[in-house]
Scaffold this active site. Structure first.
Site, PDB file in Angstrom:
ATOM      1  N   SER A 261     -15.382  27.856  -8.488  1.00  9.81           N
ATOM      2  CA  SER A 261     -15.876  26.543  -8.074  1.00  9.81           C
ATOM      3  C   SER A 261     -17.392  26.559  -8.275  1.00  9.81           C
ATOM      4  CB  SER A 261     -15.577  26.326  -6.594  1.00  9.81           C
ATOM      5  OG  SER A 261     -16.311  25.219  -6.094  1.00  9.81           O
TER       6      SER A 261
ATOM      7  N   TYR B 143     -15.181  29.175   2.197  1.00  9.82           N
ATOM      8  CA  TYR B 143     -14.732  28.767   0.857  1.00  9.82           C
ATOM      9  C   TYR B 143     -15.764  29.188  -0.183  1.00  9.82           C
ATOM     10  CZ  TYR B 143     -13.255  25.637  -2.947  1.00  9.82           C
ATOM     11  OH  TYR B 143     -12.850  25.135  -4.166  1.00  9.82           O
TER      12      TYR B 143
HETATM   13  N1  LIG Z   1     -10.515  19.763  -6.733  1.00 13.20           N
HETATM   14  C1  LIG Z   1     -11.763  20.173  -6.753  1.00 13.20           C
HETATM   15  O1  LIG Z   1     -12.704  19.374  -6.633  1.00 13.20           O
HETATM   16  C2  LIG Z   1     -12.080  21.635  -6.978  1.00 13.20           C
HETATM   17  C3  LIG Z   1     -13.416  21.981  -7.247  1.00 13.20           C
HETATM   18  C4  LIG Z   1     -13.736  23.300  -7.491  1.00 13.20           C
HETATM   19  C5  LIG Z   1     -12.753  24.260  -7.483  1.00 13.20           C
HETATM   20  N2  LIG Z   1     -11.465  23.920  -7.205  1.00 13.20           N
HETATM   21  C6  LIG Z   1     -10.466  24.995  -7.245  1.00 13.20           C
HETATM   22  O2  LIG Z   1      -9.475  24.681  -8.193  1.00 13.20           O
HETATM   23  C7  LIG Z   1      -8.242  25.331  -7.852  1.00 13.20           C
HETATM   24  C8  LIG Z   1      -7.092  24.325  -7.950  1.00 13.20           C
HETATM   25  O3  LIG Z   1      -7.254  23.351  -6.937  1.00 13.20           O
HETATM   26  P1  LIG Z   1      -6.797  21.819  -7.098  1.00 13.20           P
HETATM   27  O4  LIG Z   1      -8.019  21.004  -7.088  1.00 13.20           O
HETATM   28  O5  LIG Z   1      -5.833  21.681  -8.210  1.00 13.20           O
HETATM   29  O6  LIG Z   1      -6.108  21.620  -5.662  1.00 13.20           O
HETATM   30  P2  LIG Z   1      -4.602  21.353  -5.217  1.00 13.20           P
HETATM   31  O7  LIG Z   1      -4.631  21.431  -3.720  1.00 13.20           O
HETATM   32  O8  LIG Z   1      -4.096  20.118  -5.864  1.00 13.20           O
HETATM   33  O9  LIG Z   1      -3.794  22.605  -5.812  1.00 13.20           O
HETATM   34  C9  LIG Z   1      -3.842  23.887  -5.270  1.00 13.20           C
HETATM   35  C10 LIG Z   1      -2.455  24.498  -5.376  1.00 13.20           C
HETATM   36  O10 LIG Z   1      -2.514  25.860  -4.927  1.00 13.20           O
HETATM   37  C11 LIG Z   1      -1.367  26.108  -4.139  1.00 13.20           C
HETATM   38  N3  LIG Z   1      -1.609  27.230  -3.230  1.00 13.20           N
HETATM   39  C12 LIG Z   1      -2.499  27.296  -2.212  1.00 13.20           C
HETATM   40  N4  LIG Z   1      -2.404  28.474  -1.594  1.00 13.20           N
HETATM   41  C13 LIG Z   1      -1.449  29.184  -2.240  1.00 13.20           C
HETATM   42  C14 LIG Z   1      -0.899  30.489  -2.052  1.00 13.20           C
HETATM   43  N5  LIG Z   1      -1.300  31.277  -1.047  1.00 13.20           N
HETATM   44  N6  LIG Z   1       0.044  30.926  -2.912  1.00 13.20           N
HETATM   45  C15 LIG Z   1       0.467  30.116  -3.918  1.00 13.20           C
HETATM   46  N7  LIG Z   1       0.012  28.863  -4.121  1.00 13.20           N
HETATM   47  C16 LIG Z   1      -0.940  28.407  -3.285  1.00 13.20           C
HETATM   48  C17 LIG Z   1      -1.151  24.795  -3.386  1.00 13.20           C
HETATM   49  O11 LIG Z   1       0.164  24.691  -2.846  1.00 13.20           O
HETATM   50  C18 LIG Z   1      -1.429  23.785  -4.485  1.00 13.20           C
HETATM   51  O12 LIG Z   1      -0.274  23.498  -5.223  1.00 13.20           O
HETATM   52  C19 LIG Z   1      -8.473  25.908  -6.457  1.00 13.20           C
HETATM   53  O13 LIG Z   1      -8.712  27.293  -6.537  1.00 13.20           O
HETATM   54  C20 LIG Z   1      -9.703  25.181  -5.967  1.00 13.20           C
HETATM   55  O14 LIG Z   1     -10.407  25.927  -4.995  1.00 13.20           O
HETATM   56  C21 LIG Z   1     -11.120  22.640  -6.937  1.00 13.20           C
END
Ligand SMILES: NC(=O)c1ccc[n+]([C@@H]2O[C@H](COP(=O)([O-])OP(=O)(O)OC[C@H]3O[C@@H](n4cnc5c(N)ncnc54)[C@H](O)[C@@H]3O)[C@@H](O)[C@H]2O)c1
Length: 255
Positions: free
Chosen positions: A148, A161
């Site tokens: 991130s 986080y």
């Molecule tokens: N959306 C944003 O703005 C953003 C920004 C920077 C980084 N991220 C990172 O991107 C990645 C994807 O996030 P996203 O935005 O698609 O969010 P999201 O919540 O849509 O998807 C995250 C997925 O991870 C799964 N998950 C969580 N914990 C888990 C575990 N212990 N075992 C297996 N699966 C698990 C959830 O069920 C979900 O399906 C994450 O690592 C997040 O931290 C997101």
């Protein structure tokens, strides 16, 4: 068909960026393992991909549980015989506010700190720990970690986080150094604000939503835009790139 004949594990592929990546990777010829702990979402993505004629399988996975991770990797090897790509994408963040306190350090209870690190950082460690030996035997592999902008900038308000994502950046670099000699590449994506369920609540707040869109491109990103970066880093097109920390953020980090 940039991933023809490749086997790819994508964690957290039941939602957001992972789901978009599962669709893109499958359409580029990969067999996709949806390693997700949300059964309903994981099965739905599997169904969608299989209905479209792709090879995809949902395996219920909690990336923070070592026994579970070990058994899932065993099942992948039994079914496909190899693992070419690991996209360590799963994570928890702002969507988990009701369960964990996303706050500055002084307001973060130790229990919440531990839970967030156990998924966002330990999860990357555990998945990599069981996939790397397979890739070492193959003498090839590509690992992409989803960190991130919080991992590289002092973004305030979610310190556990932020620490977990900084750990992912550091781990990416050292894994790239340690395993490059086995022809294993390890790279990292640092997304800015991406429109997924993870930040849906935050984006509902008009003021915050506006501030997220003050980057040079003047908008939040789409999950597909992360999927394309992950595809490039996973595919042989990036065969001489390892240890890269790649912001995909509409220019947020340079403004
Ligand atoms: N959306 C944003 O703005 C953003 C920004 C920077 C980084 N991220 C990172 O991107 C990645 C994807 O996030 P996203 O935005 O698609 O969010 P999201 O919540 O849509 O998807 C995250 C997925 O991870 C799964 N998950 C969580 N914990 C888990 C575990 N212990 N075992 C297996 N699966 C698990 C959830 O069920 C979900 O399906 C994450 O690592 C997040 O931290 C997101």
């Amino acid at each position: 068909m940039r991933l023809k004949d490749k086997v790819a594990i994508i964690t957290g592929a039941g939602s957001g960026q992972g789901k978009a990546s599962a669709k893109l990777f499958a359409s580029e010829g990969a067999s996709v393992v949806i390693a997700e702990w949300n059964e309903e979402n994981g099965k739905q993505v599997e169904q969608e991909l299989v209905n479209a004629g792709y090879t995809a399988v949902f395996m219920k996975t909690d990336i923070s549980n070592e026994e579970n991770v070990r058994s899932v990797i065993d099942q992948v090897v039994e079914r496909f015989g190899r693992i070419d790509i690991l996209f360590n994408n799963a994570g928890i963040g702002f969507s988990s506010r009701s369960r964990y306190k996303m706050a500055p350090l002084l307001e973060t209870p130790l229990g919440d700190w531990n839970q967030i690190l156990s998924i966002n950082l330990n999860g990357v460690y555990l998945m990599s720990k069981y996939v790397l030996p397979i890739m070492i035997k193959q003498e090839s592999g590509s690992i992409v970690n989803n960190s991130s902008l919080n991992g590289v900038l002092g973004v305030t308000g979610a310190d556990a986080y932020t620490a977990s994502k900084g750990g992912v950046v550091a781990l990416t670099r050292v894994m790239a150094v340690d395993y490059g000699k086995h022809n294993i590449r390890v790279n990292c994506i640092c997304p800015g604000a991406i429109d997924t369920p993870m930040i849906a609540e935050v984006l509902d707040n008009e003021k915050i939503a506006k501030s997220y869109a003050t980057n040079p491109l003047r908008r939040v990103g789409k999950p597909e835009e992360i999927a394309h970066a992950a595809l490039f880093l996973s595919s042989d097109e990036s065969s001489y790139i390892t240890g890269l920390i790649m912001p995909v953020d509409g220019g947020w980090s340079v403004a």
